[in-house]
Scaffold this active site. Structure first.
Site, PDB file in Angstrom:
ATOM      1  CG  ASN A 109      -1.727   1.269   1.347  1.00  0.00           C
ATOM      2  OD1 ASN A 109      -1.836   2.022   0.382  1.00  0.00           O
ATOM      3  ND2 ASN A 109      -2.300   1.522   2.507  1.00  0.00           N
ATOM      4  N   GLY A 167      -0.444  -0.794   6.888  1.00  0.00           N
ATOM      5  CA  GLY A 167      -0.992  -0.825   8.244  1.00  0.00           C
ATOM      6  C   GLY A 167      -2.023  -1.943   8.277  1.00  0.00           C
ATOM      7  CG  ASP A 168      -3.777  -3.044  11.768  1.00  0.00           C
ATOM      8  OD1 ASP A 168      -3.145  -4.108  11.738  1.00  0.00           O
ATOM      9  OD2 ASP A 168      -3.674  -2.208  12.683  1.00  0.00           O
ATOM     10  N   GLY A 198       2.354   1.037   8.183  1.00  0.00           N
ATOM     11  CA  GLY A 198       1.244   2.004   8.231  1.00  0.00           C
ATOM     12  C   GLY A 198       1.277   2.752   9.537  1.00  0.00           C
ATOM     13  CG  ASP A 259      -8.689   6.167  15.329  1.00  0.00           C
ATOM     14  OD1 ASP A 259      -7.507   6.500  15.132  1.00  0.00           O
ATOM     15  OD2 ASP A 259      -9.173   5.100  14.930  1.00  0.00           O
ATOM     16  CG  ASP A 429     -11.206  -3.745  11.811  1.00  0.00           C
ATOM     17  OD1 ASP A 429     -11.255  -3.718  13.049  1.00  0.00           O
ATOM     18  OD2 ASP A 429     -11.392  -4.779  11.146  1.00  0.00           O
ATOM     19  N   GLY A 430     -10.196   1.120  11.871  1.00  0.00           N
ATOM     20  CA  GLY A 430      -9.602   2.306  11.267  1.00  0.00           C
ATOM     21  C   GLY A 430     -10.462   2.996  10.228  1.00  0.00           C
TER      22      GLY A 430
END
Length: 469
Positions: A109, A167-168, A198, A259, A429-430
């Site tokens: 990514n 990242g995730d 990430g 977040d 999950d972001g």
């Protein structure tokens, strides 16, 4: 005791002109002497990544070290062609017996985190994969949900695993893509790995930390190369006909607000989270609403008893293809309830939400439960102290925190307490699952609406590459 008694093979070799005996023991240790009396050894399982020959020379490639892994090459020259063949056959045979992956599909990514994934892959990951003689196919993700599309149609028979250099976010996309396939049950046996590149990195941090290892790209690559696997619980989140599969967390309230809204302060850099967390604590919001849940054994006395929740638990609508959701009998569940106002509600599948946030210290990858962390009333000073303990999981010991394990959750989010018409943000999950009225970027379309949503976890659904614990 003589090491040769337990040797699979032992033969004379030359190392930098020094004659010595090279042996491979039954417990997978390569042993030889360097100049002088020093006995050298390598664990084939833990340290050796690959092996090759050129002419009479035999090269063993390894990653050695504890907190910091270093690529090393050890060159041996057997005394004869027969000796070379014998050593090669036995060492290669031992490596093959470990069941390591031979072909990997790799997502990179280039937009995640500090936009350094491509460079990290070229400089830190590729050399180790080449050392391990692993064939790999690379796909750079071009847009959001690109990895999900690829995972949905990828010919998985060609690969022994999928790696996400990200990242995730890419891992979440891949899991969601695999679950939409006709052959989803077989597809989910494909092991998935993550190389931290990430901002979040919660999954790989959780995996490496469970084995006492630091969260570095080299340790993550080594975990994938060694090929050990473990199962991972997957949560199904649904609202009407809309479904999202979560592997990390769901947040509502303070944590979600920090977040998502801290994006406004990206120009500050990595300190933006701490800065915005303090701002949010000083101007603390509370949210009305309720959480109904099915507690795990040992947590049956938390909250109020409400008996069966079958009337309010909407069944998951049948989908045209793919995974149909957990097979559970909601009628048989004993439901409990917690009422707001809430400061924060957090559901967690693994211990770490990010590299420095140990949200749920007791979370397990495959126990069939989610960890629920709830904050209701909390004085501001206590909240600042509590938030400072997120890096080691100490926050869950606070008397202001309810920390339990649950099998299913019905979340009914409401407006902010105190007569406000403004609502909140639900993040999983972001990604933003739902944006309520008056929230940051509430004009953007999200997957779900800010209303009742349901979460049920299914035990051990997906498969991960993991360091041996």
């Amino acid at each position: 005791m003589d090491h040769h008694q337990h040797s699979i093979v032992s033969d004379e070799v030359s190392v930098n002109g020094f004659k010595t005996s090279l042996s491979l023991t039954t417990d997978g240790i390569l042993r030889w002497s360097d100049r002088g009396p020093h006995l050298r050894q390598l664990s084939v399982e833990k340290e050796v990544v690959g092996f090759s020959t050129s002419g009479r020379l035999m090269t063993v490639r390894a990653l050695v070290g504890q907190r910091s892994l270093v690529r090393k090459r050890f060159v041996f020259e057997p005394v004869s062609d027969d000796s070379l063949r014998n050593l090669c056959d036995k060492i290669q045979g031992y490596i093959h017996s470990l069941g390591r992956p031979k072909k990997l599909f790799i997502f990179v990514n280039p937009f995640g985190g500090k936009k350094s994934a491509s460079k990290l892959f070229t400089n830190e990951v590729t050399p180790i994969l080449e050392d391990a003689n692993i064939e790999f196919t690379v796909q750079e993700t071009k847009y959001q949900l690109h990895a999900k599309e690829v995972a949905r149609s990828l010919d998985l028979t060609k690969y022994d695993g999928i790696i996400c250099v990200s990242g995730d976010g890419i891992l979440v996309e891949v899991v969601n893509g695999l679950l939409e396939r006709e052959d989803w049950a077989a597809a989910l046996k494909t092991p998935l790995g993550v190389i931290p590149a990430g901002t979040g990195n919660g999954m790989i941090k959780s995996l490496l930390d469970s084995a006492g290892q630091p969260c570095t790209p080299a340790h993550a690559v080594l975990a994938a190369i060694r090929g050990h696997k473990r199962s991972l619980d997957v949560a199904t989140i649904w609202q009407g006909e809309t479904v999202f599969f979560s592997v990390l967390m769901l947040a509502w309230g303070l944590i979600s607000d920090i977040d998502i809204e801290s994006e406004k302060y990206r120009w500050i850099g990595s300190a933006r989270i701490e800065f915005y967390a303090l701002k949010r604590i000083m101007q603390l919001r509370k949210y009305n609403g309720s959480i109904r849940f099915v507690p795990a054994p040992g947590f049956e006395n938390v909250g109020e008893e409400i008996g069966s929740c079958v009337d309010s638990m909407e069944p998951l609508k049948p989908r045209p293809h793919g995974y149909q959701g957990p097979k559970v009998d909601f009628k048989s569940f004993n439901w409990r309830q917690l009422n707001g106002p809430f400061v924060s509600v957090w559901l967690h599948n693994v211990p770490w939400g990010a590299e420095h946030t140990m949200a749920a210290p007791d979370a397990k990858f495959e126990d069939g439960y989610l960890d629920l962390i709830v904050m209701r009333q909390c004085p501001k000073l206590a909240l600042i102290s509590l938030m400072s303990k997120l890096n080691n999981g100490g926050h869950v010991k606070s008397p202001y925190v309810v920390y339990i394990k649950v099998k299913a959750v019905i979340l009914e989010p409401g407006p902010r307490a105190g007569g406000s018409t403004k609502e909140g943000i639900i993040d999983s999950d972001g990604e933003v699952l739902a944006r309520g009225k008056g929230t940051y970027k509430s004009n953007l379309k999200s997957l779900m609406v800010y209303d009742k949503l349901q979460v049920v976890v299914d035990q051990g659904l997906a498969t991960l590459f993991t360091p041996p614990v």
